[in-house]
Design an enzyme around this catalytic site. Structure first.
Site, mmCIF file in Angstrom:
data_model
loop_
_atom_site.group_PDB
_atom_site.id
_atom_site.type_symbol
_atom_site.label_atom_id
_atom_site.label_comp_id
_atom_site.label_asym_id
_atom_site.label_seq_id
_atom_site.Cartn_x
_atom_site.Cartn_y
_atom_site.Cartn_z
ATOM 1 N N CYS A 1 36.387 2.693 -22.935
ATOM 2 C CA CYS A 1 35.447 2.492 -21.667
ATOM 3 C C CYS A 1 36.198 3.143 -20.438
ATOM 4 O O CYS A 1 35.458 2.922 -19.324
ATOM 5 C CB CYS A 1 35.108 1.261 -21.563
ATOM 6 S SG CYS A 1 36.410 0.324 -21.351
ATOM 7 N N GLY B 1 41.037 0.872 -22.131
ATOM 8 C CA GLY B 1 40.929 1.029 -20.588
ATOM 9 C C GLY B 1 41.829 2.206 -20.351
ATOM 10 O O GLY B 1 43.018 1.723 -19.904
ATOM 11 N N SER B 2 41.597 3.661 -20.217
ATOM 12 C CA SER B 2 42.605 4.739 -20.346
ATOM 13 C C SER B 2 43.212 4.653 -18.894
ATOM 14 O O SER B 2 44.032 5.099 -18.824
ATOM 15 C CB SER B 2 41.809 5.822 -20.883
ATOM 16 O OG SER B 2 40.618 6.064 -20.101
ATOM 17 N N ASN B 3 42.391 4.393 -18.002
ATOM 18 C CA ASN B 3 42.835 4.324 -16.589
ATOM 19 C C ASN B 3 43.884 3.503 -16.300
ATOM 20 O O ASN B 3 45.149 4.372 -15.878
ATOM 21 C CB ASN B 3 41.816 3.917 -15.643
ATOM 22 C CG ASN B 3 40.688 4.864 -15.603
ATOM 23 O OD1 ASN B 3 40.453 5.591 -16.564
ATOM 24 N ND2 ASN B 3 39.528 4.470 -14.650
ATOM 25 N N GLU C 1 44.679 -1.919 -22.268
ATOM 26 C CA GLU C 1 45.247 -1.186 -21.047
ATOM 27 C C GLU C 1 46.469 -1.093 -20.433
ATOM 28 O O GLU C 1 46.823 -0.746 -19.642
ATOM 29 C CB GLU C 1 43.930 -1.460 -19.671
ATOM 30 C CG GLU C 1 44.223 -2.882 -19.612
ATOM 31 C CD GLU C 1 42.956 -3.150 -18.466
ATOM 32 O OE1 GLU C 1 42.537 -2.541 -17.933
ATOM 33 O OE2 GLU C 1 42.372 -4.513 -18.546
ATOM 34 N N HIS D 1 0.716 -1.220 0.011
ATOM 35 C CA HIS D 1 0.250 0.031 -0.047
ATOM 36 C C HIS D 1 0.733 1.277 0.042
ATOM 37 O O HIS D 1 0.598 2.234 -0.726
ATOM 38 C CB HIS D 1 -0.964 0.172 1.298
ATOM 39 C CG HIS D 1 -1.754 1.451 1.495
ATOM 40 N ND1 HIS D 1 -1.462 2.366 2.253
ATOM 41 C CD2 HIS D 1 -2.792 1.614 0.690
ATOM 42 C CE1 HIS D 1 -2.118 3.244 1.923
ATOM 43 N NE2 HIS D 1 -3.216 2.819 1.429
#
Length: 790
Positions: A749, A700-702, A679, A420
């Protein structure tokens, strides 16, 4: 008969005479029974019968007079007026000819189901279940009524319930004239759910409005406890678009507490005919319906929705004696299906200094609100709530509705997403958190709290006034750029709402989030459950409730997390990265310290593709592969592709592909694509050799920044180095050029495009085919990409 009609004699065009609920029952009984949908037989009294009853007892003028001068905002005056009118109706005389027709119909029903059949007696108001107005739960329902005298007395109780406090207040709010609304009574053979299970299902996600799922709530016993929010039910999502005879697309299950169940009592008079009992510990720990039941209900729901041509709210029951599934009611869904907006409202808590939550529960309404907490233990004290307060109570029922509309948010100890409190919160457009368990004892009256339902299916009550943003995103006129815009998405709980963003799929879905949040146990600990310390076995055993064994728990939970994302975006591509936890992250899972090595620098240690074939991890990786296979084949979500992280050498790439094939995930089979997460500098330097084993790269650029510049991204001491560095750009350009030369997919990404517009511009200029962004960056960065392409 003049005043009574069997379900076989009424249909959806008879709402004015038998109300929305009974008209719908007749419609289904006549048109859907042939499709194998079981609907218990019954009959309905007409609205004319109700008006005849009121007129026969000369009640029109008396009722109109008492309501004409009533201020419905005065809760005490409302209670007095409602009590007086109900007393008049309850003690009035049932006209003899009407009584005779009801008894005759009941006896005829007895010819089908046995003498003195146990029936449910429900109201069906002529103004209910209309698009834009839901009277659900406004009037009373009486279960397990048996015998002629009991039935007549119960019919009078149903007539009286047209003037409950909440029904009077609701009619005023919606502009319905009290004396124009008629009431039909539905009398339907009971399903023996008291020894089985029952629940509610929607053919739309009640939170996001996502239309391609069936949401099913289920609990032991009769269904009133779910509607009233007295139990925390089991919850299932089934994806409609791959729901065929061969596919089993259950994409989410959540075990509910189900602490009580409603069963028959020996007294079959209204109000005494049912009682609640405690559910055994064993039954609380298992789902009350199995997968076959869930899928059968979903098939029923899809057929009902197809017949009506709109999203539906459906009540169902499973007979504990025969095992059969029945549909008891169906009405139009009246909140999400009415939403028509060219923009999206997004709420977001400001991350800095977000405190630990006081309580958590199931979120309703993707909003955030702050206000003073008002803890109310009993409905008799509800007048204490002031406008803008956050209402905190055990459960709500329709008696609370007159004051719920002044709350800024609602929090309850008990209830599921279809209880409810949840239904009313959606209608009012305010956030609610239900099924918190202990909110009334963990939040103090008078303290400021912030209620956040904008962080997925889990809702959080934070202490104090926490800053948040309300963002209006206009997506109506946004063009589609040539560069594919994709989404980075970790949390399956927000998949449905983010799928409405103008993206071409998911460029990165990380298994780690699902493992960390839904599973929380080291995979090795599940595989070696028997060897765990006793105290840890107890913890794990509690967490895997509802699943056959620890291994099945891991595979199915992982599959369900992936399936939620895949279903949300189907048939758009979803690229799932296989697990890439570091050893210190795996060690933080339950049991993890028993199986993980200690590494001085786990960031460049035992991770990614190197883990998969190792003796310590091979069986764990096999479970990941089984989960992906389950999603693609059993659930039919073949839009899922795979990405392999942290591949250090070409030989390792080949070995990983061989391992995947051994676990029945072969590149190219059933159109499966496998990508490399680029990466490591070696991936860019030897791009041509790596690409012979993969369908493309996702940058994966990090990590690529970390390993190109020798910067530990876990360290807070070294700053000022990011993807805009020339050396990192050289690496990314090598990867992009190699993929374009081989005519293969190349996307990014990493975090960079979400953070740095200049990197987005540079990537588009280099000819990248896809950019994957965080949800809050999609609109701004899409506009940026469009301007660059122009």
């Amino acid at each position: 008969m003049q005043y009574v009609h069997f379900f076989s004699e009424v249909g959806i065009d008879d709402i004015e005479q038998v109300g929305g609920k009974n008209a719908s029952l007749g419609e289904m009984y006549q048109n859907l029974s042939a499709q194998g949908i079981k609907i218990p037989n019954g009959f309905a009294t007409s609205a004319d019968a109700y008006h005849y009853y009121i007129k026969h007892n000369n009640l029109q003028e008396k009722i109109a007079a008492i309501l004409g001068s009533l201020d419905t905002h005065d809760v005490n005056a409302l209670m007095r007026a409602g009590r007086q009118i109900r007393s008049w109706i309850l003690h009035a005389e049932m006209p003899e000819d009407l009584s005779s027709e009801i008894v005759t119909a009941y006896e005829k029903l007895g010819e089908e189901y046995g003498e003195y059949a146990d029936v449910a007696v429900r109201s069906s108001a002529t103004a209910e279940d209309l698009p834009g107005a839901s009277f659900a739960g406004q009037q009373e329902t009486y279960l397990n009524i048996s015998g002629r005298r009991n039935l007549i007395l119960t019919c009078k109780r149903v007539y009286a319930s047209l003037f409950t406090d909440r029904a009077i207040s609701y009619r005023v709010d919606k502009g319905f004239a009290h004396m124009d609304v008629g009431l039909s009574i539905g009398v339907q053979k009971m399903v023996r759910a008291d020894s089985g299970a029952s629940g509610v299902m929607f053919t739309i996600d009640t939170e996001s409005g996502f239309k391609d799922v069936v949401l099913i709530n289920a609990a032991w016993g009769l269904g009133e406890n779910i509607v009233q929010g007295a139990v925390n039910p089991d919850e299932f999502y089934v994806y409609k678009n791959t729901l065929t005879e061969n596919r089993r697309p259950i994409i989410r299950r959540q075990l509910g507490e189900k602490a009580i169940k409603m069963i028959y009592s020996h007294d079959t008079t209204a109000g005494l005919s049912t009682r609640n009992v405690e559910v055994s510990y064993e039954d609380q720990r298992r789902y009350c319906i199995d997968d076959d039941d869930v899928l059968q209900l979903a098939h029923y729901a899809v057929s009902i929705e197809k017949h009506y041509g709109r999203p539906m709210d459906i009540e169902w029951a499973k007979d504990g004696e025969t095992g059969e599934l029945f549909i008891l009611q169906a009405r139009p869904e009246t909140v999400q299906s009415e939403e028509k907006q060219s923009y999206q409202l997004h709420y977001k808590i400001e991350q800095k200094g977000k405190p630990s939550p006081l309580v958590v529960g199931k979120s309703v309404g993707r909003r955030i609100a702050s206000g003073k907490a008002c803890v109310i233990a009993d409905a008799s004290d509800m007048q204490r709530l002031q406008p803008g307060d956050v209402l905190i109570t055990d459960i709500t029922d329709p008696d609370w509705e007159p004051i719920m509309k002044i709350a800024s948010a609602i929090i309850t100890n008990r209830g599921g997403r279809t209880c409810h409190a949840a239904i009313i919160a959606r209608e009012l457009g305010i956030p609610a958190i239900v099924g918190c368990g202990d909110a009334t004892s963990h939040v103090r009256s008078g303290e400021d709290v912030t209620v956040s339902c904008a962080e997925g299916d889990t809702g959080y009550v934070y202490p104090g006034v926490v800053p948040f943003d309300e963002i209006k995103l206009d997506v109506s006129s946004l063009a589609k750029p040539k560069t594919r815009i994709m989404l980075n998405l970790a949390n399956p709980e927000v998949a449905f709402e983010t799928s409405a963003l103008p993206v071409e799929g998911v460029g990165l879905a990380r298994l780690e989030f699902i493992i960390n949040n839904s599973i929380r146990i080291h995979p090795r600990a599940l595989l070696e459950f028997e060897n765990l310390p006793t105290d840890m076995q107890f913890i794990v055993n509690e967490m895997i409730a509802g699943y056959a064994n620890p291994r099945e728990f891991y595979v199915k939970k992982l599959a369900e997390g992936v399936a939620m994302i895949a279903a949300a975006f189907y048939p758009r591509q979803v690229i799932v990265r296989m697990s890439d936890f570091k050893s210190n992250e795996y060690a933080s899972l339950i049991g993890g310290e028993l199986f993980e090595p200690h590494e001085e620098n786990p960031m460049i240690g035992f991770r990614g593709a190197y883990r998969y074939p190792s003796e310590q991890f091979r069986d764990c990786f096999q479970m990941e592969c089984e989960a992906i296979k389950l999603v693609r084949e059993e659930k039919g979500l073949d839009n899922v592709d795979i990405m392999i992280p942290f591949v250090r050498s070409v030989d390792e790439a080949k070995g990983t592909l061989d391992l995947l094939e051994g676990f029945q995930l072969k590149r190219g089979e059933n159109n499966l694509k496998i990508y490399l997460m680029c990466e490591i500098p070696a991936n860019a330097l030897l791009a041509k050799q790596f690409l012979q084993y993969f369908d493309g790269f996702s940058i994966g650029s990090n990590d690529l920044t970390q390993l190109t510049l020798g910067v530990d991204r876990d360290s807070g001491l070294i700053t000022g180095f990011d993807e805009r560095n020339e050396a990192v750009k050289v690496m990314m350009k090598m990867a992009i050029d190699a993929c374009n030369a081989e005519n293969k997919y190349v996307g990014i990404c990493g975090q960079a495009p979400s953070d740095f517009p200049e990197i987005t511009r540079w990537l588009v200029e280099q000819g990248i085919s896809s950019i994957s962004l965080n949800p809050d960056s999609v609109i701004d960065m899409t506009r940026e990409v469009l301007s660059i392409e122009e």
